[in-house]
Design an enzyme around this catalytic site. Structure first.
Site, short mmCIF file in Angstrom:
data_model
loop_
_atom_site.label_atom_id
_atom_site.label_comp_id
_atom_site.label_asym_id
_atom_site.label_seq_id
_atom_site.Cartn_x
_atom_site.Cartn_y
_atom_site.Cartn_z
N HIS A 7 0.87 -0.87 -0.03
CA HIS A 7 0.32 -0.04 0.06
C HIS A 7 0.76 1.31 -0.12
CE1 HIS A 7 0.90 -1.10 5.01
NE2 HIS A 7 0.56 1.03 4.71
N HIS A 79 3.61 7.35 3.20
CA HIS A 79 4.69 6.12 3.32
C HIS A 79 4.01 5.00 2.10
CE1 HIS A 79 2.15 4.27 7.03
NE2 HIS A 79 2.64 2.94 5.77
N GLU A 130 7.81 1.19 4.84
CA GLU A 130 7.17 -0.68 6.06
C GLU A 130 7.77 -1.19 5.36
OE1 GLU A 130 2.77 0.05 6.56
OE2 GLU A 130 2.81 -1.26 8.15
#
Lengths: 134, 134
Positions: A7, A79, A130
């Site tokens: 994502h 992010h 991440e």
């Protein structure tokens, strides 16, 4: 090492408003809102054909995205999250190369119930990354 | 309306250095660099399983990303690109809703040889969005 782009996260002040924008202006399918107090965020996902956008607003006083949203009142790209097969092997490869893993270096359980780590933006092209175990 | 997430663009000062970071620290597959003087950028793509990252550095005096990179010397997330089926229908839907399409409102030919438009970040959650005709 990295696999899918799981994502892209966009931090906003008002996650319902952001979801309405994606739904009404861009014709996207959006999820119901979900509060994740353990992560200090409230999220709505935009489901795309091959990936998804995580819209998130600060939740609670100690939200990790509160400062970002205060600095970016219109919202902004926060992010990206890449899948990895083995999160500990990924961490060790990064540490061996001198990159900084945020926190104590141990994976935590992310918003999707999987083990995650964050890498310092200065070590990855100015981008907060991440890593999520697949 | 929007379909696939075609790419996430990260602007950097040194696109070869950024590609080496993705290759060596994250084990990703990266393309050869390509100069696109008509877009004022030099690009390398990171090929992921389901999407890709466009690493780009400013090219030439009038590069549209020069200011961004000067403000973000480590690099940073610059825009996201969503596919749409019909770029003119997408533009009209956005304009009807009061959103601002950058430039003269006519699609240009993007880095991938397809018709593209950019939408003002203030109208889409503080995020610069590229729409690309599939």
């Amino acid at each position: 090492m990295i696999g899918r782009l799981d994502h892209v996260a966009i931090a906003v002040a008002d996650v319902e408003g952001a979801a309405a924008t994606y739904r009404d202006l861009l014709g996207a399918r959006v999820s119901e809102p979900k509060s994740l107090p353990e992560h200090g965020v409230r999220v709505i996902f935009v489901e795309l054909a091959n990936s998804r956008i995580e819209l998130m607003e600060p939740l609670g006083e100690a939200s990790p995205i509160a400062t970002f949203v205060a600095r970016n009142p219109d919202g902004g790209l926060h992010h990206v999250c890449y899948e990895v097969g083995d999160i500990l092997a990924a961490r060790d490869r990064l540490l061996d190369a001198g990159a900084r893993v945020l926190g104590d270096g141990e994976p935590s359980i992310g918003a999707h119930g999987k083990r995650v780590l964050f890498v310092h933006p200065k070590d990855l092209c100015g981008t907060l990354v991440e890593l999520q175990e697949a």
